[in-house]
Design a protein around this motif. Sequence first.
Motif, PDB file in Angstrom:
ATOM      1  N   TYR A   1      14.650  -5.547 -25.693  1.00 50.30           N
ATOM      2  CA  TYR A   1      14.659  -7.042 -25.591  1.00 50.30           C
ATOM      3  C   TYR A   1      13.789  -7.649 -24.804  1.00 50.30           C
ATOM      4  CZ  TYR A   1      19.414  -5.703 -26.482  1.00 50.30           C
ATOM      5  OH  TYR A   1      20.420  -5.153 -27.888  1.00 50.30           O
ATOM      6  N   LYS A   2      13.202  -8.387 -25.182  1.00 48.47           N
ATOM      7  CA  LYS A   2      11.934  -9.564 -24.730  1.00 48.47           C
ATOM      8  C   LYS A   2      12.871  -9.802 -23.095  1.00 48.47           C
ATOM      9  CE  LYS A   2      13.620 -14.208 -26.649  1.00 48.47           C
ATOM     10  NZ  LYS A   2      14.933 -13.738 -26.980  1.00 48.47           N
ATOM     11  N   GLU A   3      13.799  -9.431 -23.007  1.00 44.23           N
ATOM     12  CA  GLU A   3      14.692 -10.653 -21.541  1.00 44.23           C
ATOM     13  C   GLU A   3      14.369  -9.080 -20.095  1.00 44.23           C
ATOM     14  OE1 GLU A   3      17.717 -11.730 -24.670  1.00 44.23           O
ATOM     15  OE2 GLU A   3      16.489  -9.929 -24.714  1.00 44.23           O
ATOM     16  N   GLY A   4      13.805  -8.004 -20.869  1.00 48.74           N
ATOM     17  CA  GLY A   4      13.585  -6.410 -20.286  1.00 48.74           C
ATOM     18  C   GLY A   4      14.877  -6.444 -19.479  1.00 48.74           C
ATOM     19  N   MET A   5      15.269  -6.601 -18.271  1.00 49.86           N
ATOM     20  CA  MET A   5      15.915  -5.838 -17.646  1.00 49.86           C
ATOM     21  C   MET A   5      16.924  -7.459 -17.105  1.00 49.86           C
ATOM     22  SD  MET A   5      17.806  -4.018 -15.780  1.00 49.86           S
ATOM     23  CE  MET A   5      19.345  -3.200 -14.902  1.00 49.86           C
ATOM     24  N   ASN A   6      16.378  -8.482 -17.672  1.00 47.47           N
ATOM     25  CA  ASN A   6      17.131  -9.562 -17.007  1.00 47.47           C
ATOM     26  C   ASN A   6      18.657  -9.682 -18.077  1.00 47.47           C
ATOM     27  OD1 ASN A   6      15.408 -10.461 -14.983  1.00 47.47           O
ATOM     28  ND2 ASN A   6      14.294 -11.085 -16.506  1.00 47.47           N
ATOM     29  N   PRO A   7      19.827 -10.440 -17.799  1.00 45.92           N
ATOM     30  CA  PRO A   7      20.666 -10.076 -18.910  1.00 45.92           C
ATOM     31  C   PRO A   7      20.466 -10.807 -19.852  1.00 45.92           C
ATOM     32  CG  PRO A   7      21.041 -10.547 -16.291  1.00 45.92           C
ATOM     33  CD  PRO A   7      20.150 -10.628 -15.998  1.00 45.92           C
ATOM     34  N   VAL A   8      21.379 -10.346 -20.675  1.00 47.15           N
ATOM     35  CA  VAL A   8      21.247 -10.724 -22.613  1.00 47.15           C
ATOM     36  C   VAL A   8      22.039 -11.571 -22.710  1.00 47.15           C
ATOM     37  CG1 VAL A   8      19.141  -8.892 -23.033  1.00 47.15           C
ATOM     38  CG2 VAL A   8      21.760  -8.579 -23.402  1.00 47.15           C
ATOM     39  N   LYS A   9      22.532 -12.454 -23.923  1.00 43.70           N
ATOM     40  CA  LYS A   9      23.959 -12.990 -24.269  1.00 43.70           C
ATOM     41  C   LYS A   9      24.252 -12.195 -25.174  1.00 43.70           C
ATOM     42  CE  LYS A   9      21.987 -17.316 -24.266  1.00 43.70           C
ATOM     43  NZ  LYS A   9      22.734 -18.658 -24.576  1.00 43.70           N
ATOM     44  N   ILE A  10      25.554 -11.751 -25.755  1.00 43.31           N
ATOM     45  CA  ILE A  10      25.973 -11.678 -26.412  1.00 43.31           C
ATOM     46  C   ILE A  10      27.141 -12.406 -27.233  1.00 43.31           C
ATOM     47  CG2 ILE A  10      26.904  -9.287 -27.292  1.00 43.31           C
ATOM     48  CD1 ILE A  10      24.693  -8.730 -25.979  1.00 43.31           C
ATOM     49  N   ALA A  11      26.817 -12.341 -28.432  1.00 45.40           N
ATOM     50  CA  ALA A  11      27.651 -13.035 -29.372  1.00 45.40           C
ATOM     51  C   ALA A  11      29.264 -11.841 -30.055  1.00 45.40           C
ATOM     52  CB  ALA A  11      27.989 -13.925 -30.385  1.00 45.40           C
ATOM     53  N   VAL A  12      30.654 -12.179 -29.002  1.00 42.33           N
ATOM     54  CA  VAL A  12      31.373 -11.824 -30.120  1.00 42.33           C
ATOM     55  C   VAL A  12      31.700 -11.745 -31.400  1.00 42.33           C
ATOM     56  CG1 VAL A  12      33.953 -11.033 -29.675  1.00 42.33           C
ATOM     57  CG2 VAL A  12      32.529 -11.609 -28.103  1.00 42.33           C
ATOM     58  N   GLU A  13      31.441 -10.272 -32.538  1.00 44.48           N
ATOM     59  CA  GLU A  13      31.565 -11.333 -33.786  1.00 44.48           C
ATOM     60  C   GLU A  13      32.775 -11.111 -34.624  1.00 44.48           C
ATOM     61  OE1 GLU A  13      30.873 -11.770 -37.431  1.00 44.48           O
ATOM     62  OE2 GLU A  13      29.323 -11.732 -35.419  1.00 44.48           O
ATOM     63  N   GLN A  14      33.778 -12.442 -35.120  1.00 45.89           N
ATOM     64  CA  GLN A  14      34.373 -12.462 -35.698  1.00 45.89           C
ATOM     65  C   GLN A  14      34.798 -12.379 -37.016  1.00 45.89           C
ATOM     66  OE1 GLN A  14      36.358 -15.376 -33.053  1.00 45.89           O
ATOM     67  NE2 GLN A  14      34.250 -16.252 -32.639  1.00 45.89           N
ATOM     68  N   GLU A  15      34.493 -12.246 -37.440  1.00 45.48           N
ATOM     69  CA  GLU A  15      34.309 -12.083 -39.748  1.00 45.48           C
ATOM     70  C   GLU A  15      33.927 -10.958 -39.658  1.00 45.48           C
ATOM     71  OE1 GLU A  15      31.801 -14.485 -43.031  1.00 45.48           O
ATOM     72  OE2 GLU A  15      31.797 -15.437 -41.367  1.00 45.48           O
ATOM     73  N   TYR A  16      32.480 -10.354 -39.406  1.00 50.86           N
ATOM     74  CA  TYR A  16      32.010  -8.549 -39.922  1.00 50.86           C
ATOM     75  C   TYR A  16      32.531  -8.075 -39.088  1.00 50.86           C
ATOM     76  CZ  TYR A  16      29.252 -11.816 -42.003  1.00 50.86           C
ATOM     77  OH  TYR A  16      29.473 -13.176 -43.168  1.00 50.86           O
ATOM     78  N   VAL A  17      32.547  -6.293 -39.709  1.00 53.19           N
ATOM     79  CA  VAL A  17      32.982  -5.490 -38.781  1.00 53.19           C
ATOM     80  C   VAL A  17      31.780  -4.362 -39.218  1.00 53.19           C
ATOM     81  CG1 VAL A  17      35.298  -5.730 -39.075  1.00 53.19           C
ATOM     82  CG2 VAL A  17      34.249  -4.351 -40.970  1.00 53.19           C
ATOM     83  N   ARG A  18      31.099  -3.241 -38.420  1.00 54.84           N
ATOM     84  CA  ARG A  18      30.198  -2.417 -38.213  1.00 54.84           C
ATOM     85  C   ARG A  18      30.610  -1.060 -38.832  1.00 54.84           C
ATOM     86  NH1 ARG A  18      29.844   1.462 -35.477  1.00 54.84           N
ATOM     87  NH2 ARG A  18      26.940   2.182 -35.211  1.00 54.84           N
ATOM     88  N   ALA A  19      31.899  -0.879 -38.859  1.00 52.91           N
ATOM     89  CA  ALA A  19      32.275   0.384 -38.903  1.00 52.91           C
ATOM     90  C   ALA A  19      34.067   0.509 -38.937  1.00 52.91           C
ATOM     91  CB  ALA A  19      31.845   1.387 -38.040  1.00 52.91           C
ATOM     92  N   VAL A  20      34.716   1.489 -39.052  1.00 56.16           N
ATOM     93  CA  VAL A  20      35.823   1.903 -38.871  1.00 56.16           C
ATOM     94  C   VAL A  20      36.158   3.386 -39.197  1.00 56.16           C
ATOM     95  CG1 VAL A  20      36.987  -0.256 -41.197  1.00 56.16           C
ATOM     96  CG2 VAL A  20      36.422   1.731 -41.573  1.00 56.16           C
ATOM     97  N   ARG A  21      37.431   3.383 -38.562  1.00 56.00           N
ATOM     98  CA  ARG A  21      37.419   4.430 -38.464  1.00 56.00           C
ATOM     99  C   ARG A  21      37.389   5.850 -39.022  1.00 56.00           C
ATOM    100  NH1 ARG A  21      42.323   8.129 -34.477  1.00 56.00           N
ATOM    101  NH2 ARG A  21      42.153   9.493 -34.447  1.00 56.00           N
TER     102      ARG A  21
END
Length: 357
Positions: free
Chosen positions: A170-190
């Motif tokens: 990450y360009k931020e390095g060890m500085n905190p990143v901002k993350i968006a919680v995804e509401q529309e798509y899913v990555r995987a299912v069991r």
Amino acid sequence: MNNYQIDIELCNNRKEKPSFSNLQFGKTYTDHMFVMDYTQGQGWHHPRIIPYQPVTLDPAATIFHYGQTVFEGLKAYLSENEEVFLFRPEENIKRLNRSCERLCIPPVDEEIALEALKKLVAIDRDWIPNVEGMALYIRPFIISTEPNLDVSPSKSYKFMIILSPVGAFYKEGMNPVKIAVEQEYVRAVRGGTGNAKTAGNYAGAMLAQEKSGKSGYSQVLWLDGKENKYIEEVGSMNVFFKVNGEVITPALSGSILEGITRKSVIELLKHWNVPVSERKISIDEIYDAHQNGQLEEAFGTGTAAVISPIGELLWRNEKLVINNGKTGPLAQKIYDALTGIQTGKMEDPFGWRVTVE
């Protein structure tokens, strides 16, 4: 011991190395690569280290049409004494074979894979950046190569390893990143391929990633594919939350990648007697903990970034700022411990560090 003999062909013209001071992640590659072939009836054969070069494949190769491929990621580190270390490489090879099983790919011999990896790193060791926070990224991967448009497992494969000197993921390095919680798509299912490290998982995540990136967020936080409420992982990292003194990470459910850094963090926290649990955790629970002032820290874990503090979560258009957007003391302590072990600056009581001769 196996009966493999790794052939070595060294390149005649070495590449000019880039300035290590401004490396981009995964843009530069070393002088050599490892290749081994699989043919049905013959098994894995002809392991070799050769000059880095393009790969020629038939247009009908299975990889292009049905995505039968798996990969891994780990790093080689240079110590202050010029020693070269790997971090738990045997875990990566084991996970590679678990991914192979899910993708119907024949497993590789773990002993020859680790031997090849070490030899390749040793040959290109002068590509390891001697700059703090940088390393040599190692990418083992397997692709299906049989020319066949029938939807069936390939009868031939290539196992390859390439190397890339890298800076911060990450360009931020060890500085905190901002993350968006995804509401529309899913990555995987069991029951799907979420716990395998395969290309399709990442291709399917790119649209959500692109959308979040345009809004100023480094990654997305995926929720489960069934109820869309339980936290799974960040696009390139597992995720941890420190809530009211307890560290919580989503339990492995079959749709979450079993991260090696994740495993190491859990073992490290237990070693320190820090309360840590693997369980289902909903985004609503995290939201409530934030509202109650009990969400103390959040961070991602992975080979590429090691530890990436999360300073903000975007959930339903509401910004949840964590620890005033600053790196938390526990995340910093874990980062210092892991990188200290990886680079030889700290003692390794767990036997995680492997020396490349």
